[in-house]
Design a protein around this motif. Structure first.
Motif, PDB file in Angstrom:
ATOM      1  N   ASP A   1       0.821  -1.213   0.000  1.00  0.00           N
ATOM      2  CA  ASP A   1       0.000   0.000   0.000  1.00  0.00           C
ATOM      3  C   ASP A   1       0.855   1.264   0.000  1.00  0.00           C
ATOM      4  OD1 ASP A   1      -2.376  -1.458   0.050  1.00  0.00           O
ATOM      5  OD2 ASP A   1      -2.364  -1.590   2.239  1.00  0.00           O
TER       6      ASP A   1
ATOM      7  N   VAL B   1      -0.544   8.502  -5.005  1.00  0.00           N
ATOM      8  CA  VAL B   1      -0.879   7.318  -5.804  1.00  0.00           C
ATOM      9  C   VAL B   1      -0.234   6.096  -5.174  1.00  0.00           C
ATOM     10  CG1 VAL B   1      -1.087   8.647  -7.937  1.00  0.00           C
ATOM     11  CG2 VAL B   1       1.122   7.635  -7.342  1.00  0.00           C
ATOM     12  N   GLN B   2      -0.846   4.950  -5.356  1.00  0.00           N
ATOM     13  CA  GLN B   2      -0.292   3.704  -4.841  1.00  0.00           C
ATOM     14  C   GLN B   2       0.750   3.148  -5.805  1.00  0.00           C
ATOM     15  OE1 GLN B   2      -3.351   0.835  -3.812  1.00  0.00           O
ATOM     16  NE2 GLN B   2      -3.140   1.415  -1.675  1.00  0.00           N
TER      17      GLN B   2
ATOM     18  N   GLN C   1       2.664   4.583  -0.808  1.00  0.00           N
ATOM     19  CA  GLN C   1       2.194   5.645  -1.683  1.00  0.00           C
ATOM     20  C   GLN C   1       3.289   6.679  -1.963  1.00  0.00           C
ATOM     21  OE1 GLN C   1      -1.280   7.096   0.531  1.00  0.00           O
ATOM     22  NE2 GLN C   1      -2.608   6.047  -0.931  1.00  0.00           N
TER      23      GLN C   1
ATOM     24  N   ALA D   1      -0.135   0.221  -8.087  1.00  0.00           N
ATOM     25  CA  ALA D   1      -1.005   0.442  -9.244  1.00  0.00           C
ATOM     26  C   ALA D   1      -0.215   0.581 -10.545  1.00  0.00           C
ATOM     27  CB  ALA D   1      -1.860   1.687  -9.018  1.00  0.00           C
TER      28      ALA D   1
END
Length: 277
Positions: free
Chosen positions: A194, A247-248, A196, A251
């Motif tokens: 997770d 943003v992660q 970021q 991703a």
């Protein structure tokens, strides 16, 4: 890290008038006193903080924030921000225009800077950077793994690591392509998926009547000369931070994809490029 950026147009010459020297004393004197009082205090507290908390710094970052916000007030430079700084461990990336960026980003949030190793030896700035816990990295592929491990250790300690992916400062009117090397540490499998990274756009508004590049510090410009230029200015402008949504890392398929997205977001926040603020 890239080579120093040079503009096609030479920087405006710096001329300090007698009235300007008076402004240097009126602004620089209190600023120097602030640093002379708070920096030894920070080091003293760190002597207690380090053996108890290790890489975590629960107290001293608040001193850094106070000093940086106070510095803008003493210099007469306006400071504001928009958006919400992220909480928790991760990364923060921003465009790089001036040594003032360091004060601006530290003034709003508790962070740890990542800088090229040469900065450690710079008069004044290097001394302050070392005391505030800056991580210094070398442009040496043989030390890449060691430096990545340093990143990982800081992230596991809950730190927010701030770096300038352009690798050099500009005139504040553009965003250079982001280098991707430092993003690799965030893809380490053992780190929290997770994790970021938050993009931040740093925007400078020049004093009325001055070039929009007034606060930019680039090329062969000396720190002392630029500091005199800022302190002696009859009027001051302002700096604004725009915190974009984080943003992660998970991703994105690669560090290149992540860097490209962050670069686009940071560039999109500059009013000179998108026509709005």
């Amino acid at each position: 890290m890239s080579q120093t950026w040079h503009s096609a147009e030479a920087p405006e010459p710096v001329t300090v008038t007698p009235a300007g020297w008076l402004r240097v004393l009126l602004r620089g004197g209190p600023l120097a006193l602030l640093l002379l009082v708070c920096f030894p205090l920070l080091l003293l507290i760190r002597l207690i903080e380090a053996p108890v908390f290790g890489q975590r710094r629960p107290v001293t970052p608040y001193i850094t924030c106070f000093v940086c916000r106070s510095a803008f007030a003493l210099m007469g430079i306006g400071f504001s921000s928009r958006g919400v700084p992220m909480a928790g461990a991760g990364g923060v990336v921003a465009n790089h225009s001036s040594w003032l960026d360091i004060f601006a980003l530290n003034a709003r949030h508790r962070i740890v800077f990542v800088s090229k190793a040469e900065v450690a030896g710079w008069p004044g700035i290097g001394w302050l950077a070392r005391g505030t816990g800056t991580l210094f990295i070398e442009r040496n592929r043989h030390k890449a793994r060691e430096q990545q491990q340093m990143f990982e250790d800081q992230l596991r300690a809950g730190q927010r690591l701030v770096f300038f992916p352009e690798g050099t400062s500009t005139d504040g009117m553009r965003v250079l392509p982001f280098k991707t090397t430092l993003f690799q540490a965030f893809f380490t499998p053992s780190l929290n998926r997770d994790m970021q990274i938050q993009p931040v756009t740093v925007i400078y508004r020049a004093p009325r009547g001055e070039s929009p590049r007034f606060y930019g510090w680039w090329g062969d410009m000396g720190f002392g000369t630029h500091l005199l230029k800022v302190l002696s200015a009859p009027r001051q402008g302002a700096v604004k931070l725009v915190y974009h949504p984080p943003v992660q890392v998970a991703a994105f398929a690669s560090r290149k994809a992540l860097a490209a997205h962050l670069e686009q977001t940071v560039r999109g926040g500059l009013p000179f490029i998108n026509g709005s603020e």
